[in-house]
Design an enzyme around this catalytic site. Structure first.
Site, PDB file in Angstrom:
ATOM      1  N   LYS A  95      79.256 -29.258 -14.060  1.00 57.53           N
ATOM      2  CA  LYS A  95      78.827 -29.106 -12.711  1.00 57.53           C
ATOM      3  C   LYS A  95      79.595 -27.850 -12.191  1.00 57.53           C
ATOM      4  O   LYS A  95      79.313 -27.077 -10.987  1.00 57.53           O
ATOM      5  CB  LYS A  95      79.891 -30.273 -11.988  1.00 57.53           C
TER       6      LYS A  95
HETATM    7  C1  LIG Z   1      77.825 -35.390 -13.223  1.00 54.36           C
HETATM    8  C2  LIG Z   1      77.898 -35.821 -14.868  1.00 54.36           C
HETATM    9  C3  LIG Z   1      76.907 -36.134 -15.157  1.00 54.36           C
HETATM   10  C4  LIG Z   1      75.790 -36.782 -14.727  1.00 54.36           C
HETATM   11  O1  LIG Z   1      74.699 -35.982 -14.041  1.00 54.36           O
HETATM   12  P1  LIG Z   1      73.756 -36.094 -13.081  1.00 54.36           P
HETATM   13  O2  LIG Z   1      73.139 -34.624 -12.747  1.00 54.36           O
HETATM   14  O3  LIG Z   1      74.452 -36.896 -11.969  1.00 54.36           O
HETATM   15  O4  LIG Z   1      72.733 -36.883 -13.466  1.00 54.36           O
HETATM   16  C5  LIG Z   1      76.780 -36.401 -16.660  1.00 54.36           C
HETATM   17  N1  LIG Z   1      78.165 -36.071 -17.412  1.00 54.36           N
HETATM   18  C6  LIG Z   1      79.180 -35.390 -16.805  1.00 54.36           C
HETATM   19  C7  LIG Z   1      80.384 -35.028 -17.656  1.00 54.36           C
HETATM   20  C8  LIG Z   1      79.117 -35.423 -15.382  1.00 54.36           C
HETATM   21  O5  LIG Z   1      80.150 -34.858 -14.866  1.00 54.36           O
END
Ligand SMILES: *Cc1c(COP(=O)(O)O)cnc(C)c1O
Length: 463
Positions: free
Chosen positions: A112
């Site tokens: 993210k």
């Molecule tokens: C947010 C997240 C996901 C999922 O991603 P999306 O974009 O919500 O599908 C998977 N793994 C981790 C470690 C995350 O922080």
């Protein structure tokens, strides 16, 4: 370029407006009216570029009405300067034809950061230009919140409130949210699960008077700006494996569908992605939907991959909108059925359109743990549980000679208990992060109650 809502009833916006708005006023999500493409030569030309330069070329056509090239270039340089790896998104090989895209070298050790750091920089430029203040409210299952706080802490014209489900995030995730000292950071532990937090967030956005009063802005994965920044690493990874002269498959550990939808955009821009594989944990609404055509909520079961513990996958609405041929009225009706009846059935035509692009699989808790152990033994790579869900499902979808890239979405040290249970090894945090365990925590426990939350935001935000 204009952005339109998936429910067809909100005004079309520029990139800057869509970014600052988050959720559209008709409850929908913004998508580009048309998706720009890169030519074969332009894609070839991305090979070997520094990550920031590739990002500039991929993102530029989407933002040009709002940001000059120089502004975007500066924002990207600042966004990625704090990453712990010079390649930003390095690719390592797990086995024949299977590669792991390490997206966990940012300041909060999850993918993210790739988008949030960029969004923080772009918000800052745009708010200063407009002389505005905003209140960011986000809901998180763990990683979004820490990434948002890291990106926005200390900014003059922003307050950031993050709702996380009390007791359901890891210690590292919680401390990343509760230890920053800046006065514009507000960590809120809600009595409920992630879906409750996300539902209250949506309620706040749908209260238009409140939304205008506090200048509410969203940075959850529904924010188009976040999706866009994530498109870049699909290009850098695919190009390093021979695209555009060769097809590539991707497997994406999926919750809210933001990350994998960025892969869809890369594909629509001309990157030869053959298949996008949705990997879910035991909260497998997306896998069941692809398999049966029925999208049906069943509640959330806490797992060792908590950032994927969702029952409603917000960004899937964007995929539905495109699968329904951009029919906003049809999407609005599905979302209505979801709200009132807990589910909907995807039309045959739309289901077929989805299956042409997406495949899916799931990993149980035991399979996730076993994959962490097996990957350490076979490749010497220590996976976080989310990435392990991806590797398990990605392995099942290997289709040589097309290379598979599985996205590693978090650093193993963010989820040390699950990794230790699977391998006996307790992964260490990178030294630059060790201090979060000694700093005092600052957090407010809040009920799952809209009125109480709105009162708290009004009181705490700086004006
Ligand atoms: C947010 C997240 C996901 C999922 O991603 P999306 O974009 O919500 O599908 C998977 N793994 C981790 C470690 C995350 O922080």
């Amino acid at each position: 370029m204009r952005y339109v809502s998936t429910r067809g009833q909100a005004p079309a916006l520029t990139f800057g407006q869509a970014m600052l708005t988050g959720l559209a006023r008709d409850g929908g999500l913004y998508v580009p009216e048309t998706i720009p493409t890169l030519s074969h030569d332009e894609i070839t030309g991305l090979a070997g570029l520094p990550y920031e330069e590739a990002a500039l070329r991929v993102m530029r056509p989407f933002v040009a009405e709002t940001f000059t090239d120089a502004e975007l270039e500066g924002a990207l340089a600042r966004a990625y300067a704090g990453f712990g790896h010079a390649a930003r998104a390095p690719l390592v090989q797990l086995g024949p034809g299977h590669h792991l895209l390490e997206l966990f070298h940012g300041p909060t050790l999850a993918f993210k950061d790739f988008a949030m750091q960029v969004i923080g920089q772009l918000f800052q430029i745009e708010l200063a230009r407009q002389g505005r203040r905003i209140t960011i409210v986000g809901a998180t299952s763990g990683d979004t919140g820490s990434a948002a706080i890291e990106a926005f802490r200390g900014l003059d014209n922003v307050d950031v409130f993050i709702l996380f489900p009390h007791g359901r995030v890891s210690d590292v995730q919680r401390r990343q949210m509760t230890t920053p000292i800046e006065a514009n950071v507000h960590a809120l532990a809600i009595d409920g699960d992630f879906d409750d937090a996300q539902a209250r967030l949506k309620d706040m956005f749908n209260d238009h008077a409140f939304r205008d009063e506090v200048g509410l802005a969203g940075v959850n994965s529904i924010n188009w700006g976040r999706v866009l920044a994530q498109v870049v690493y699909y290009f850098t990874a695919a190009v390093s494996l021979g695209a555009p002269h060769r097809q590539v498959d991707f497997t994406v550990p999926t919750g809210n569908f933001g990350d994998i939808f960025a892969g869809y955009i890369a594909r629509a821009m001309g990157l030869p992605i053959r298949r996008l594989v949705i990997a879910t944990n035991q909260n497998d609404i997306l896998h069941r939907c692809l398999a049966t055509g029925r999208y049906e909520t069943r509640g959330v079961t806490a797992s060792i991959s908590p950032s994927m513990d969702i029952q409603v996958s917000s960004n899937f609405e964007r995929a539905l909108y495109l699968a329904y041929g951009r029919d906003g009225a049809a999407v609005a009706q599905l979302m209505d059925e979801l709200k009132t009846g807990g589910g909907f059935t995807v039309s045959q035509g739309a289901l077929q359109a989805l299956r042409e692009i997406y495949a899916s699989g799931r990993a149980s808790e035991a399979e996730t743990g076993a994959t962490i152990a097996a990957t350490l033994a076979s490749a010497g790579e220590l996976l976080c549980p989310h990435s392990a869900v991806g590797v398990k499902v990605g392995t099942e979808h290997l289709a040589p000679p097309v290379p598979m890239v599985t996205l590693a979405t978090a650093h193993p040290a963010k989820f040390p208990d699950a990794v230790e249970a699977a391998t006996g090894i307790r992964p260490a945090l990178p030294p630059r992060m060790a201090e979060i365990f000694t700093r005092p925590e600052r957090v407010t426990r809040v009920p799952n109650d809209l009125a109480a939350l709105m009162r708290l935001v009004r009181e705490r935000r700086r004006t």
